[in-house]
Structure formats: structure tokens, C-alpha cells
Motif scaffolding. Sequence first.
Motif, PDB file in Angstrom:
ATOM      1  N   LEU A 290      -1.709   1.785   3.223  1.00 52.88           N
ATOM      2  CA  LEU A 290      -3.533   2.417   3.643  1.00 52.88           C
ATOM      3  C   LEU A 290      -4.468   1.723   3.252  1.00 52.88           C
ATOM      4  N   ALA A 291      -6.171   1.706   4.428  1.00 59.39           N
ATOM      5  CA  ALA A 291      -5.912   0.656   3.720  1.00 59.39           C
ATOM      6  C   ALA A 291      -7.807   1.408   3.524  1.00 59.39           C
TER       7      ALA A 291
ATOM      8  N   PHE B 172     -10.807   5.761   4.111  1.00 59.08           N
ATOM      9  CA  PHE B 172      -9.710   5.710   4.451  1.00 59.08           C
ATOM     10  C   PHE B 172     -10.288   5.089   5.866  1.00 59.08           C
ATOM     11  N   SER B 173      -9.930   3.371   6.235  1.00 61.57           N
ATOM     12  CA  SER B 173      -9.855   3.025   7.371  1.00 61.57           C
ATOM     13  C   SER B 173      -8.740   2.760   8.339  1.00 61.57           C
TER      14      SER B 173
ATOM     15  N   SER C 128       1.315   2.384  -7.158  1.00 57.33           N
ATOM     16  CA  SER C 128       1.033   2.143  -6.248  1.00 57.33           C
ATOM     17  C   SER C 128       0.409   0.660  -6.344  1.00 57.33           C
ATOM     18  N   LEU C 129       0.680  -0.440  -5.374  1.00 62.10           N
ATOM     19  CA  LEU C 129       0.515  -2.105  -5.375  1.00 62.10           C
ATOM     20  C   LEU C 129      -1.282  -1.655  -4.352  1.00 62.10           C
ATOM     21  N   VAL C 130      -1.628  -2.649  -4.861  1.00 63.94           N
ATOM     22  CA  VAL C 130      -2.815  -3.400  -4.589  1.00 63.94           C
ATOM     23  C   VAL C 130      -2.007  -4.779  -3.265  1.00 63.94           C
TER      24      VAL C 130
ATOM     25  N   THR D 163      -9.324  -2.056   0.787  1.00 63.50           N
ATOM     26  CA  THR D 163      -8.275  -3.001   0.113  1.00 63.50           C
ATOM     27  C   THR D 163      -7.531  -1.757   0.373  1.00 63.50           C
ATOM     28  N   MET D 164      -5.853  -3.036   0.314  1.00 66.17           N
ATOM     29  CA  MET D 164      -4.791  -2.583   1.229  1.00 66.17           C
ATOM     30  C   MET D 164      -4.077  -1.971   0.150  1.00 66.17           C
ATOM     31  N   LEU D 165      -3.644  -0.733  -0.210  1.00 63.32           N
ATOM     32  CA  LEU D 165      -2.476   0.150  -1.044  1.00 63.32           C
ATOM     33  C   LEU D 165      -1.072   0.472  -0.340  1.00 63.32           C
ATOM     34  N   ALA D 166      -0.532  -0.266  -1.067  1.00 63.01           N
ATOM     35  CA  ALA D 166       0.624   0.105  -0.837  1.00 63.01           C
ATOM     36  C   ALA D 166       2.052   0.912  -1.568  1.00 63.01           C
ATOM     37  N   PHE D 167       2.571   1.900  -1.132  1.00 65.19           N
ATOM     38  CA  PHE D 167       3.258   3.050  -2.181  1.00 65.19           C
ATOM     39  C   PHE D 167       4.269   2.002  -2.440  1.00 65.19           C
ATOM     40  N   VAL D 168       5.612   1.801  -3.737  1.00 60.91           N
ATOM     41  CA  VAL D 168       6.434   0.871  -3.680  1.00 60.91           C
ATOM     42  C   VAL D 168       7.301   1.652  -5.369  1.00 60.91           C
ATOM     43  N   ASP D 169       8.568   1.894  -4.999  1.00 66.15           N
ATOM     44  CA  ASP D 169       9.493   2.213  -5.784  1.00 66.15           C
ATOM     45  C   ASP D 169       9.637   2.139  -7.260  1.00 66.15           C
ATOM     46  N   GLY D 170       9.515   2.282  -8.459  1.00 65.71           N
ATOM     47  CA  GLY D 170       8.810   1.230  -9.735  1.00 65.71           C
ATOM     48  C   GLY D 170      10.238   0.812 -10.145  1.00 65.71           C
ATOM     49  N   THR D 171      11.629   2.025  -9.366  1.00 66.97           N
ATOM     50  CA  THR D 171      13.079   0.886 -10.061  1.00 66.97           C
ATOM     51  C   THR D 171      13.227  -0.550  -9.111  1.00 66.97           C
TER      52      THR D 171
END
Length: 156
Positions: free
Chosen positions: A103-104, A95-96, A69-71, A123-131
Amino acid sequence: METSAHVIRVRVPMRWSDMDAYGHINNVEVIRMLEEARILAFGPPGGTGAPGTEPPVPLFNTVPPNTQSLVSEHRVKYLAPLEYRNVPADVDIWFSSVKGASLAISYLVLDPVTNKPCVKAETMLAFVDGTSGALQRVSAVQRELLGRYTGPSVFA
């Protein structure tokens, strides 16, 4: 201040070392407090740390293995000084916005003695594949989990 049904209230400790020369919580430490609130409300990111108590919304427990999860953005408005207290600050969090791959999260940081709003943030947060680093879509399971805790932006 009343909390709405979509809000989770967590208590985030203020540390003596968080204080600046004026007795206020330093702006950099406010960002740390937002992170602590996020972890208290939604759990630790996939696989880090030892097991503990379940958060109210186990968002980070619903991500595939090797997900990070990355900000991507913080927006912070200081409404009043957050004075150092020897008790935790109250942080309302929800969550907004839930978009395709991000997601915010909105926050309202309250003085624990006066209940006065001191900080509002998002905060805006995104999920990314770690590889691969590829963005991961917010899943249907996650959307369902977040639904009850979604409300207007703190900046609306």
C-alpha cells in the motif's frame, strides 16, 4: 487549507535537535516525522510497545502475529523550508494506493503557524511474514478499514 474526508490529520512534534544550522527541520528528520505520523494514524506494528490510545485507523492491529511492516520506498519533495517551531507540525496522511501485497501512504506536512505546505511525500509499505520473509496479501478486513481513508496520490 481544508482537509478532505479521506485525510487524517495528526500533530507531530518538532524537536530542537531536528533543526539544522539554518533553523529548518533537517531532511533526515522529516523522514522520522513521516514515520511518527504513520504510527499516530495507524498504530504500532504488531506487538511492539505497550498499549496506548487507539489510532484513528488501527491498521497494524489487523495483521497476523509475527507480521512485519516494511518500507520499500520513500518519495519526498520539499516544497518550502519547514522552520523549527516549538509546536507540533500538522501532517495530513491517507492511503493513495492499495495493491495486492502493498500500500502507498501519502503525506502533506504543513507549517503549524502558517499552514503552508512544506513537504509532500509517499511511502510504499508491504507486510511480510517475520519468519519466512514471504510477502503477505492485504486482507479484505484491511481493505475495508482503509477504504474510507483512500484518496489520490499527493503526487497526482
